[in-house]
Structures are given as structure tokens and as C-alpha cells.
Enzyme design. Structure first.
Site, mmCIF file in Angstrom:
data_model
loop_
_atom_site.group_PDB
_atom_site.id
_atom_site.type_symbol
_atom_site.label_atom_id
_atom_site.label_comp_id
_atom_site.label_asym_id
_atom_site.label_seq_id
_atom_site.Cartn_x
_atom_site.Cartn_y
_atom_site.Cartn_z
ATOM 1 N N TYR A 22 -5.441 21.776 3.075
ATOM 2 C CA TYR A 22 -6.164 20.563 3.466
ATOM 3 C C TYR A 22 -5.540 19.862 4.669
ATOM 4 O O TYR A 22 -5.966 18.776 5.043
ATOM 5 C CB TYR A 22 -6.330 19.652 2.250
ATOM 6 C CG TYR A 22 -7.280 20.278 1.265
ATOM 7 C CD1 TYR A 22 -8.647 20.053 1.334
ATOM 8 C CD2 TYR A 22 -6.830 21.201 0.323
ATOM 9 C CE1 TYR A 22 -9.532 20.682 0.480
ATOM 10 C CE2 TYR A 22 -7.707 21.844 -0.533
ATOM 11 C CZ TYR A 22 -9.060 21.592 -0.450
ATOM 12 O OH TYR A 22 -9.950 22.235 -1.290
ATOM 13 N N GLN A 69 5.908 3.303 -5.459
ATOM 14 C CA GLN A 69 4.638 3.744 -6.036
ATOM 15 C C GLN A 69 4.819 4.567 -7.308
ATOM 16 O O GLN A 69 3.837 5.008 -7.906
ATOM 17 C CB GLN A 69 3.869 4.559 -4.991
ATOM 18 C CG GLN A 69 3.500 3.766 -3.746
ATOM 19 C CD GLN A 69 2.974 4.651 -2.622
ATOM 20 O OE1 GLN A 69 2.769 5.856 -2.772
ATOM 21 N NE2 GLN A 69 2.748 4.053 -1.459
ATOM 22 N N HIS A 125 4.341 8.093 -2.541
ATOM 23 C CA HIS A 125 3.558 9.332 -2.656
ATOM 24 C C HIS A 125 3.958 10.221 -3.831
ATOM 25 O O HIS A 125 4.347 11.372 -3.670
ATOM 26 C CB HIS A 125 3.610 10.106 -1.332
ATOM 27 C CG HIS A 125 3.127 9.309 -0.158
ATOM 28 N ND1 HIS A 125 3.207 9.768 1.136
ATOM 29 C CD2 HIS A 125 2.569 8.073 -0.086
ATOM 30 C CE1 HIS A 125 2.714 8.846 1.954
ATOM 31 N NE2 HIS A 125 2.327 7.798 1.235
#
Length: 374
Positions: free
Chosen positions: A259, A91, A155
Site C-alpha cells: 500500500y 497512542q 502508530h
């Protein structure tokens, strides 16, 4: 040939059904598209278009993940020279691009990309700024480089946004190391960072002065944020991020907020096993919306243009997995509706509203398309 035992069949069956059974209670159903628009190709033959922005004269800049920066003007696509060496793996590659809010006066543009700079094999996400002169990047300045390097291919993040006060935010995914990076403010990865426009650290960042902390960190417990935009009315920075299998989230960024990843998640691991049984926990910021099953969100923009009266005031999010653009209808900070746009268009990597008021989408293997209402 090995025999398949009843036990192994039972394990495979439980994994299959746990993967298939991801259902969100009382979810907002997504409406099928109403095709009252046409798509016009602005630039074709771009393998994986990632970031896009516009210069004051209307020229579009588009990053391609392998390491190419395209300039698109009057239907002609050319390559910008002197792009830094990109670590292209999985990625990772050349990622987002954004202009300084005062670009017309100072000429700074900002880019994130996977870089092998520094110690260790592999790479990690880096932020730079540069100026564009005669079709080439000049005055390249390194602003932030996440560490450590790793050969893992997942990621990297990464998106860039400026707030109303001129602070720069950018995201770095947890680089596949979710048990260490996201919850540790002494480590990069799984974070949203906040910097001054020159790369220095704002004195009011939440972890300034804490021993060993990465002082650029603004939020933590993030997984892999690949969407970021400033709300046109409130000025708040909104992000979305990939969950594991299920549990993609839309979040509003708050100073020092956690989060939750991987302590709290609405998803499961890719093999069907449980990552965490917790979906809510004191001290963990809850998303304003989560997708179950995952849509694999990438790119987001708020619609402010009068060209799309039915979309104005709402949020657009690209889906890599289901290959459509999703209109996320809002009432304040609450999601009240969802609708498909550009169904089966392909893996949708980004969406942005141009200075002309039109919506542009970046589609893998195709390029940049413009949505024109009928």
C-alpha cells in the site's frame, strides 16, 4: 533575542503555505449534516473509548485506552478484572476488541493492546484471546507480539476483523519508524496480519516460506490503520489508515499487496516538507479514496440496518481531527458522496452497528452514544 532573517521568514512562509495549500483536485465535497436523529448516552465518563463489541445477550464491552475493559449492561458500567498489563504511552494502550464469529459456542474474545513484553525499552502491539467468566478474563492466550519494543508513542494501530472463512486480521502501525518498517517484510510494523483463530499462521499466507519473513504478514506498506471492517456483501476486508499531513486512505485488503507507505503518499510531512513525490507507482495498490486534508480517521463500520434507510449500504468513519462522523456513500467500491453526521460531537474514536441494528459512536471524554432516528 535572535533576529528573524528574511531567509527564515521565507522558510516559515513556505511551510505555512504548503500546509494550508493541500487541495485535492476534483474531490467529492462533503455535505453538511441533516439532523434527523437524536443522540442517547449509553455509557458516560469514559476518557478514551477505543474498541467496542457486544456479547450474545446484548451486553456491550468497551475498551478504554488506559487499560480498562468496561462491561455495560442495563445502563450499568462495571470494570472487567484480570486485564493484562498495558503499556500506556502516546497512542498506545488497550486498543481493539472483537468476538470470535462462533463466540456463542467457543467463548473466545480477542484484544489488541500495547505491551512491554519482550526485549527492549518501551512497547509494541500485541494480540491475545481470552474468555470472560464471572466478570474476569480467564484462559488468556498470547497470539502475536510485534517487535521490537520502542519508546516511541505513535502508530500502534490497531483493529481486528474476521473474514467469512474465519481468518483473523489485525493491524499494527509502523511505530514511527517509516523508513524501515512498512516496506520490509522481515520487520513488524506498518502491516496487516492474518492468522488462524488460534494464532497459528495460515499455510497460504503470502510470505510463508520466505527466508526471514514475518509469515503472519498479509499486506505491507501501511502507515497506521485504525479502521477495519468486513464488507457485508463481498466479504472483503476494508481498512482506513492515517496519512501524514494529508492522504488518509480507504483501502481494500488484497493478499501480498503493497500500500505504498512511505514510497507513495498523497500527504506531506508535518513540517511541510516532501516525503515522496510519488502518488502512484507500478506495484503499489491505490486507495479507493483518500482525504486531503486529513480527517484523522478512526473506527469504521458498514451500515446494513433498515433503521437508517438513507445510510444503508454505505460506510461510516469517525474523524478525530474534525470531530464528526462521516457517511461515505458507496456505489460498489467507488466513493460517490460524503456527508457529516454528529458535527462537533468531539474526537470520535469508533463507530459500530450493534446487534439491535442501531449505530453506536465512541467519543473521547464522553463515552458511548446511540444514534436514534427521529
Amino acid at each position: 533575542m535572535k533576529k528573524i532573517t528574511l531567509a527564515s521568514l521565507s522558510i516559515l512562509s513556505s511551510i505555512f503555505f504548503s500546509c494550508e495549500a493541500q487541495v485535492k483536485p476534483n474531490d467529492i465535497p462533503i455535505q453538511e449534516e441533516v439532523k434527523n436523529y437524536t443522540l442517547e448516552t449509553v455509557a458516560s465518563d469514559i476518557a478514551i473509548p477505543w474498541g467496542m463489541t457486544w456479547l450474545p445477550d446484548g451486553t456491550m464491552l468497551v475498551t478504554e485506552k488506559s487499560g480498562i475493559l468496561y462491561q455495560i449492561k442495563n445502563g450499568t458500567k462495571t470494570e472487567i478484572k484480570n486485564i493484562p498489563k498495558v503499556y500506556s504511552r502516546g497512542q498506545g494502550g488497550l486498543l481493539d476488541i472483537a468476538l470470535h464469529p462462533n463466540y456463542a459456542k467457543n467463548g473466545w474474545l480477542y484484544m489488541t493492546y500495547a505491551s512491554s513484553e519482550g526485549e527492549g525499552e518501551g512497547g509494541n502491539t500485541k494480540l491475545i484471546r481470552a474468555k470472560l467468566l464471572d466478570g474476569s478474563l480467564t484462559q488468556i492466550e498470547s497470539l502475536y507480539k510485534a517487535t521490537p519494543n520502542t519508546t516511541k508513542g505513535q502508530h500502534f494501530g490497531s483493529r481486528i476483523a474476521f473474514d467469512s472463512e474465519g481468518y483473523l486480521y489485525f493491524s499494527v502501525g509502523e511505530r514511527g519508524n517509516h523508513f524501515e518498517n512498512p516496506q520490509d517484510i522481515k520487520r513488524d510494523g506498518g502491516k496487516i496480519y492474518r492468522l488462524n483463530d488460534d494464532g497459528s499462521i495460515p499455510k497460504d499466507n503470502p510470505f510463508v516460506g520466505q527466508a526471514g519473513a514475518k509469515e503472519a504478514i498479509y499486506t505491507y506498506g501501511n502507515r497506521n490503520p485504525q479502521g477495519m471492517a468486513k464488507h457485508p456483501t463481498t466479504g472483503a476486508i476494508w481498512t482506513h489508515e492515517h496519512g501524514p499531513q494529508g492522504g488518509d486512505e480507504i483501502n481494500i485488503i488484497k493478499k501480498a499487496a503493497n500500500y505504498g507507505w512511505p514510497v507513495v503518499t498523497y500527504g506531506i510531512d508535518y513540517d511541510g516538507t516532501t516525503i515522496s513525490k510519488e502518488k502512484e507507482k507500478p506495484g503499489i495498490e491505490k486507495p479507493i479514496y483518500y482525504w486531503l486534508p486529513s480527517i484523522a480517521p478512526c473506527g469504521m463500520t458498514f451500515v446494513t440496518s433498515d433503521i437508517y434507510p438513507d445510510w444503508k449500504g454505505h460506510l461510516l468513519v469517525g474523524s478525530l481531527k474534525f470531530q464528526y462522523l462521516e457517511l461515505v456513500k458507496l456505489k460498489g467500491n467507488e466513493v460517490i458522496g460524503r456527508q457529516k453526521i454528529a458535527t462537533d460531537i468531539g474526537r470520535l474514536r469508533n463507530v459500530a452497528q450493534g446487534p439491535d441494528g442501531y449505530i453506536y459512536i465512541a467519543v473521547e471524554g464522553k463515552g458511548i452514544l446511540k444514534i436514534i432516528p427521529n
